[in-house]
Design a protein around this motif. Sequence first.
Motif, mmCIF file in Angstrom:
data_model
loop_
_atom_site.group_PDB
_atom_site.id
_atom_site.type_symbol
_atom_site.label_atom_id
_atom_site.label_comp_id
_atom_site.label_asym_id
_atom_site.label_seq_id
_atom_site.Cartn_x
_atom_site.Cartn_y
_atom_site.Cartn_z
ATOM 1 N N UNK A 43 0.837 -1.191 0.000
ATOM 2 C CA UNK A 43 0.000 0.000 0.000
ATOM 3 C C UNK A 43 0.877 1.248 0.000
ATOM 4 N N UNK A 44 0.260 2.381 -0.435
ATOM 5 C CA UNK A 44 0.881 3.698 -0.340
ATOM 6 C C UNK A 44 -0.160 4.667 0.206
ATOM 7 N N UNK A 45 0.317 5.831 0.660
ATOM 8 C CA UNK A 45 -0.578 6.896 1.101
ATOM 9 C C UNK A 45 -0.671 7.935 -0.008
ATOM 10 N N UNK A 46 -1.892 8.140 -0.523
ATOM 11 C CA UNK A 46 -2.149 9.119 -1.585
ATOM 12 C C UNK A 46 -2.755 10.372 -0.965
ATOM 13 N N UNK B 182 -4.306 12.185 3.710
ATOM 14 C CA UNK B 182 -3.847 10.891 3.198
ATOM 15 C C UNK B 182 -4.992 9.888 3.129
ATOM 16 N N UNK B 183 -4.888 8.995 2.151
ATOM 17 C CA UNK B 183 -5.795 7.848 2.060
ATOM 18 C C UNK B 183 -4.991 6.641 1.601
ATOM 19 N N UNK B 184 -5.312 5.473 2.127
ATOM 20 C CA UNK B 184 -4.568 4.258 1.810
ATOM 21 C C UNK B 184 -4.972 3.741 0.439
ATOM 22 N N UNK C 259 -3.488 6.715 7.789
ATOM 23 C CA UNK C 259 -4.647 6.955 6.949
ATOM 24 C C UNK C 259 -5.499 8.082 7.551
ATOM 25 N N UNK C 260 -5.907 9.052 6.697
ATOM 26 C CA UNK C 260 -6.772 10.136 7.135
ATOM 27 C C UNK C 260 -6.068 11.272 7.826
ATOM 28 N N UNK C 261 -4.739 11.338 7.763
ATOM 29 C CA UNK C 261 -3.973 12.401 8.411
ATOM 30 C C UNK C 261 -3.728 13.529 7.414
ATOM 31 N N UNK C 262 -3.906 14.763 7.860
ATOM 32 C CA UNK C 262 -3.588 15.933 7.037
ATOM 33 C C UNK C 262 -2.129 16.302 7.265
ATOM 34 N N UNK C 263 -1.417 16.493 6.155
ATOM 35 C CA UNK C 263 0.024 16.749 6.239
ATOM 36 C C UNK C 263 0.356 18.050 5.522
ATOM 37 N N UNK C 264 1.534 18.551 5.813
ATOM 38 C CA UNK C 264 2.088 19.697 5.089
ATOM 39 C C UNK C 264 3.147 19.167 4.126
ATOM 40 N N UNK C 265 2.854 19.164 2.834
ATOM 41 C CA UNK C 265 3.787 18.525 1.887
ATOM 42 C C UNK C 265 5.022 19.355 1.613
#
Length: 386
Positions: free
Chosen positions: A319-322, A329-331, A368-374
């Motif tokens: 799996x990856x996080x998109x 993020x979503x799995x 999964x489901x985490x908001x990140x700062x890219x």
Amino acid sequence: MKVQKFKSISLGLGTACAVIILGSCAKQQQQAMQQAPQVAVMTVEAGSSDLNSTYPATIKGKTDIDIRPQVTGFITKVHVDEGDRVRKGQTLFTIDQVQYQAAVDQAQASLNSAKAAVNTAAVTEANKRKLLDKNIISETEWQLAANSLAQAKAAQAQAEAALTNARKNLAYTVVTAPSDGVVGSIPNREGSLASPSSAQPLTTISDNSQVYAYFSLNEKDLLELTDGGTVSIDERISEMPAVKLELADGTMYPLEGKVSTISGVISNSTGAASVRALFPNPSGMLRSGNTGNVVLPRHNENVIVIPQKASFEIQGLRYVYVLNDSNTTSTRPVQVLDISNGKDFVVLSGLQPGERIVTEGVGTIVRDGVTVTPKVAQAPEAAPAQ
């Protein structure tokens, strides 16, 4: 005085409110930063990849011929040494010739005697013929003489065959090289008994001007090679690129080879088919018995390459996080090639060009489901597997 005191109190209250507001804002910013961790993100793009598959291989000379004696006797002379390069017809061993030379002499004497008997019987038969023509003797008497001549000729033929066999056995006492090649180990030296029934050969002659590298492909590899059986093995072999050979010390053999044959039978014990690659060996560097790895290049078009650290595995699935437009993020499950270069994966399905994936912190700070700062991550380049 009261007015100045009121102004001082107002100024103090304003300053306190400003400090409280600024502290609250800083705290909100700190919480936001804690809630949206900064992680590396890459935008995937379709392209090509070149990876290598390695398979353990055993090296054999193009021809490995066991040298066995055709007659029994003691070895009187070893004319070569281990590792010598020999030519076809060159003498390797000499076996005691005394008894075989004696057998030739005896057979020659027997043949001479048989020839004399034929001559005597021929003269007798001719005389009997003349007497029969004059009706001096009966036909039966002449027939006996003719039969004696026939028996003498048969004995002569047997003597000639015996002489041929004796000479052949004598020739077998000189063991020669059946082809050009290199001499293997020589377990028996002068004085040892050589016999056709011996389990161990006198030596082995390896023609290593070209060598075969034998390795195995499992059933899955064969299905991939033939596109599930839609393409013939012979066609795939003709289309296969040159292969390389990794030697036992990790270095690469300087000359490339070519896959020549794939066995039509899959072993029940190993579940694999034997494959043979032919390598030139003009310097004789490779010898029968060497080991190494055959390196098969694999080129893939329209694939996506991602870092291995950007993925994780659960129960055999990867799996990856998109990231979506909100950087959440979503799995996503992906299918990758079984081979890799040790740091990247080639994605066959599950991702589309232009999508963003998280490349660091997978499974630790990113879930999964985490908001990140890219932040931008460098896209990987597929390199040959080591």
